[in-house]
Design an enzyme around this catalytic site. Structure first.
Site, PDB file in Angstrom:
ATOM      1  N   HIS A 234       3.074   3.106  -8.913  1.00 24.14           N
ATOM      2  CA  HIS A 234       2.869   1.753  -9.182  1.00 24.14           C
ATOM      3  C   HIS A 234       4.213   1.086  -9.692  1.00 24.14           C
ATOM      4  CE1 HIS A 234      -1.265   1.767  -7.474  1.00 24.14           C
ATOM      5  NE2 HIS A 234      -1.634   2.277  -8.520  1.00 24.14           N
TER       6      HIS A 234
ATOM      7  N   ASP B  59       0.732  -1.122  -0.112  1.00 22.60           N
ATOM      8  CA  ASP B  59       0.063  -0.036  -0.063  1.00 22.60           C
ATOM      9  C   ASP B  59       0.930   1.276  -0.120  1.00 22.60           C
ATOM     10  OD1 ASP B  59      -2.485   1.487  -0.001  1.00 22.60           O
ATOM     11  OD2 ASP B  59      -3.014   1.104   2.098  1.00 22.60           O
TER      12      ASP B  59
ATOM     13  N   ARG C 207       0.106   7.595  -2.849  1.00 22.09           N
ATOM     14  CA  ARG C 207       0.543   8.662  -1.742  1.00 22.09           C
ATOM     15  C   ARG C 207       2.435   9.065  -2.063  1.00 22.09           C
ATOM     16  NH1 ARG C 207      -1.594   5.826   3.442  1.00 22.09           N
ATOM     17  NH2 ARG C 207      -1.838   4.366   1.637  1.00 22.09           N
TER      18      ARG C 207
ATOM     19  N   LEU D 266      11.980 -20.000  -3.649  1.00 23.38           N
ATOM     20  CA  LEU D 266      10.811 -19.254  -3.091  1.00 23.38           C
ATOM     21  C   LEU D 266       9.647 -19.349  -3.776  1.00 23.38           C
ATOM     22  CD1 LEU D 266       9.914 -16.768  -0.864  1.00 23.38           C
ATOM     23  CD2 LEU D 266      10.508 -15.375  -2.999  1.00 23.38           C
TER      24      LEU D 266
END
Ligand code: FPP
Length: 250
Positions: free
Chosen positions: A42, A25, A29, A136
């Site tokens: 983004h 998130d 901002r 992973l």
């Protein structure tokens, strides 16, 4: 120019969570602070993924789940939605070979049927190419919502004719997009927000939540290390009591 030295971070005295899930998130901002369009945030967020994947490998985390696009994100302006689709496609085009060479196994959580044929094909190719990798597991939650996932599992259970008496938590879990993977131990949300936002609402029943103050593009290896240290200070009780608590029997 001299390369920035990586700060040595020693996790040998700590328990490393097996599965870390991140709500990435604060991209908007981050961009606004720099007077940039949201999509630049983004893009910076997508670049940051590479740092965090590397840090997960370094810290020996087994599973990383990232919340890249929620079922609710369709309500964002068309330009931003399209921009996020393009970023996902570009990440796959540019990073897939390196991720594969690094031994990353890519999984998708969510419903790809709502996205373009082209993006669906890229995702299918990435899943197929990396399916046997073991360094992973990277779960990319894209067009994902926890409630939709539970409904999807319930429908599949019904259509398989599972009898109510045979339905256990383990069996239900196996029908989720994360079937076969361990539940998340640690859920990180960047940018200081404290909401769950429909993310892994079944799987994170006993996860520790950690709100990280940094916006996602600024959340790096050191911030992930701090989150793991904080995780180690939690007392995970799974609904039980701590040993030795309330020993006064008088
Ligand atoms: C939330 O920040 C972030 C998103 C909705 C998108 C996250 C996507 C990326 C990090 C890049 C894409 C990566 C892949 C693999 C597709 P926000 O926009 O809500 O930030 P704000 O709350 O500051 O506005």
């Amino acid at each position: 120019m001299a390369r920035k030295q990586k700060k040595p971070l020693d996790l040998s005295a700590y328990a490393v969570p097996r599965h870390v899930a991140i709500i990435m998130d604060g991209n908007g901002r981050w961009a606004r602070k720099r007077k940039l369009p949201r999509i630049a945030g983004h893009r910076a967020g997508a670049e940051n993924l590479r740092r965090i994947i590397n840090a997960c490998v370094e810290f020996d985390i087994q599973v990383l789940t990232i919340y890249a696009f929620s079922t609710e994100n369709w309500g964002r302006p068309e330009r931003e939605v399209q921009g996020l689709m393009n970023i996902f496609a570009r990440v796959l085009d540019q990073e897939l070979d390196d991720l594969h060479a690094q031994g990353i196994c890519i999984h998708h959580l969510g419903d790809m049927s709502g996205v373009s044929q082209n993006l669906q094909e890229k995702v299918m190719h990435a899943l197929e190419l990396t399916k046997d990798n073991q360094t992973l597991t990277l779960n990319i939650a894209f067009n994902y919502g926890g409630r939709a996932e539970i409904l999807h599992a319930a429908r599949a259970i019904l259509s398989d004719g599972v009898s109510p008496d045979d339905l256990t938590e383990e069996l239900f879990s196996s029908y989720l997009f994360t079937g076969g993977l361990p539940d998340p131990d640690l859920v990180i949300r960047t940018s200081g927000e404290l909401r769950v936002s429909n993310f892994l609402i079944w799987q994170a029943a006993y996860a520790e939540y950690y709100p990280a103050p940094a916006y996602w593009p600024d959340f790096g290896r050191e911030e992930l290390f701090e989150a793991i240290v904080a995780f180690n200070k939690r007392d995970r009780r799974y609904g039980l009591v701590t040993e030795g608590a309330d020993t006064n029997t008088s």
